[in-house]
Write a protein that holds these residues in place. Structure first.
Motif, PDB file in Angstrom:
ATOM      1  N   THR A  89     -25.136 -95.618 -30.359  1.00  0.00           N
ATOM      2  CA  THR A  89     -25.729 -95.962 -29.062  1.00  0.00           C
ATOM      3  C   THR A  89     -24.670 -96.609 -28.184  1.00  0.00           C
ATOM      4  O   THR A  89     -23.908 -97.446 -28.654  1.00  0.00           O
ATOM      5  N   ILE A  90     -24.602 -96.184 -26.916  1.00  0.00           N
ATOM      6  CA  ILE A  90     -23.712 -96.810 -25.938  1.00  0.00           C
ATOM      7  C   ILE A  90     -24.528 -97.174 -24.699  1.00  0.00           C
ATOM      8  O   ILE A  90     -25.597 -96.602 -24.468  1.00  0.00           O
ATOM      9  N   PRO A  91     -24.057 -98.124 -23.892  1.00  0.00           N
ATOM     10  CA  PRO A  91     -24.776 -98.436 -22.649  1.00  0.00           C
ATOM     11  C   PRO A  91     -24.652 -97.300 -21.645  1.00  0.00           C
ATOM     12  O   PRO A  91     -23.610 -96.644 -21.566  1.00  0.00           O
ATOM     13  N   ALA A  92     -25.712 -97.071 -20.886  1.00  0.00           N
ATOM     14  CA  ALA A  92     -25.665 -96.080 -19.808  1.00  0.00           C
ATOM     15  C   ALA A  92     -25.122 -96.766 -18.551  1.00  0.00           C
ATOM     16  O   ALA A  92     -25.473 -97.911 -18.273  1.00  0.00           O
ATOM     17  N   PRO A  93     -24.260 -96.083 -17.790  1.00  0.00           N
ATOM     18  CA  PRO A  93     -23.578 -96.748 -16.681  1.00  0.00           C
ATOM     19  C   PRO A  93     -24.495 -97.226 -15.568  1.00  0.00           C
ATOM     20  O   PRO A  93     -24.196 -98.192 -14.874  1.00  0.00           O
ATOM     21  N   GLY A  94     -25.635 -96.569 -15.393  1.00  0.00           N
ATOM     22  CA  GLY A  94     -26.549 -96.952 -14.316  1.00  0.00           C
ATOM     23  C   GLY A  94     -27.538 -98.028 -14.707  1.00  0.00           C
ATOM     24  O   GLY A  94     -28.388 -98.409 -13.899  1.00  0.00           O
ATOM     25  N   ASP A 122     -16.541 -92.694 -21.324  1.00  0.00           N
ATOM     26  CA  ASP A 122     -16.056 -92.524 -22.696  1.00  0.00           C
ATOM     27  C   ASP A 122     -17.276 -92.450 -23.618  1.00  0.00           C
ATOM     28  O   ASP A 122     -18.075 -93.391 -23.648  1.00  0.00           O
ATOM     29  N   PRO A 123     -17.449 -91.367 -24.385  1.00  0.00           N
ATOM     30  CA  PRO A 123     -18.656 -91.220 -25.196  1.00  0.00           C
ATOM     31  C   PRO A 123     -18.714 -92.184 -26.385  1.00  0.00           C
ATOM     32  O   PRO A 123     -19.778 -92.364 -26.973  1.00  0.00           O
ATOM     33  N   ALA A 124     -17.587 -92.806 -26.715  1.00  0.00           N
ATOM     34  CA  ALA A 124     -17.588 -93.748 -27.843  1.00  0.00           C
ATOM     35  C   ALA A 124     -17.967 -95.162 -27.409  1.00  0.00           C
ATOM     36  O   ALA A 124     -18.591 -95.905 -28.169  1.00  0.00           O
ATOM     37  N   THR A 125     -17.601 -95.528 -26.164  1.00  0.00           N
ATOM     38  CA  THR A 125     -17.783 -96.905 -25.734  1.00  0.00           C
ATOM     39  C   THR A 125     -18.699 -97.062 -24.523  1.00  0.00           C
ATOM     40  O   THR A 125     -19.209 -98.154 -24.269  1.00  0.00           O
ATOM     41  N   GLY A 126     -18.865 -95.994 -23.740  1.00  0.00           N
ATOM     42  CA  GLY A 126     -19.616 -96.081 -22.499  1.00  0.00           C
ATOM     43  C   GLY A 126     -18.773 -96.539 -21.321  1.00  0.00           C
ATOM     44  O   GLY A 126     -19.282 -96.649 -20.199  1.00  0.00           O
ATOM     45  N   LYS A 127     -17.480 -96.789 -21.544  1.00  0.00           N
ATOM     46  CA  LYS A 127     -16.604 -97.234 -20.457  1.00  0.00           C
ATOM     47  C   LYS A 127     -16.548 -96.183 -19.349  1.00  0.00           C
ATOM     48  O   LYS A 127     -16.368 -94.993 -19.609  1.00  0.00           O
TER      49      LYS A 127
END
Length: 212
Positions: A89-94, A122-127
């Motif tokens: 799971t990663i954070p979504a940018p919005g 970045d799919p690993a970190t959400g950056k």
């Protein structure tokens, strides 16, 4: 800018138990779509519903060749399509205002609906690696043959837009018929777009314009 009217070549659904289509993706064989509490797969040749995965599925859906990615409120889940397990799971940018989702060349691209943005992450970190601005609400996003497309849906008008992935400039617009919305967008890698139809509960296949 090149303009044309959408040619809808097929409609799928409505599907049993589905009252809203959010994100749409394609795994090379089957079409997947998000319907709130499930991810559903159907065969685009027959239109037959095949299976569903019980997982939060509130917005965009993507496929990286092996795994599905699904926006669930303010997060993006990486899912094993065989077992339905959430692997990461990663954070979504919005932060919950996210819409479309697609995979391209090792990164995820995420639409942010009301803020009229598309983020490359970045799919690993959400950056967030890059952000493009739009002048319309952004729904689905997809890549095909090195070009970035996104759906819009605003005031009962929807279109598919091809944009410059470096600048966000709109290069081409394909208008959907009046009252036909686009909630999710995915290319089949060839001449079709699969478009989520929001509250209609349908997925529509639209012919991709031939590049001039």
């Amino acid at each position: 800018m090149k303009r044309s009217s959408a040619e809808i070549i097929r409609e799928y659904g409505p599907f049993p138990g589905v009252d809203h289509v959010h994100g749409v993706s394609y795994d090379g064989q089957n079409v997947w779509f998000a319907s709130g509490e499930k991810l559903n797969a159907f065969d685009p040749a027959s239109g037959q519903a095949l299976r569903s995965i019980d997982v939060a599925a509130h917005a965009g859906t993507a496929f990286d060749g092996q795994h599905l990615y699904q926006i669930a409120e303010d997060r993006i889940h990486k899912i094993d399509p065989q077992t339905g397990r959430v692997l990461a799971t990663i954070p979504a940018p919005g932060g919950g205002g996210d819409s479309g989702l697609t995979w391209a060349e090792g990164t995820l691209w995420v639409g942010e609906y009301r803020d009229r943005k598309i983020h490359q992450i970045d799919p690993a970190t959400g950056k967030v690696l890059r952000t493009l601005e739009s002048n319309r609400f952004v729904t689905g996003v997809t890549w095909v043959e090195g070009t970035l497309w996104h759906g819009t849906w605003e005031e009962e008008e929807s279109e598919l837009r091809r944009i410059d992935p470096k600048t966000g400039e709109v290069l081409e617009s394909v208008m959907m018929p009046p009252g036909v919305g686009v909630s999710g967008l995915e290319s089949d890698g060839a001449q079709r777009f699969f478009c989520g139809g929001g509250k209609s509960g349908k997925v529509r296949a639209v012919r991709r314009p031939v590049a001039s």
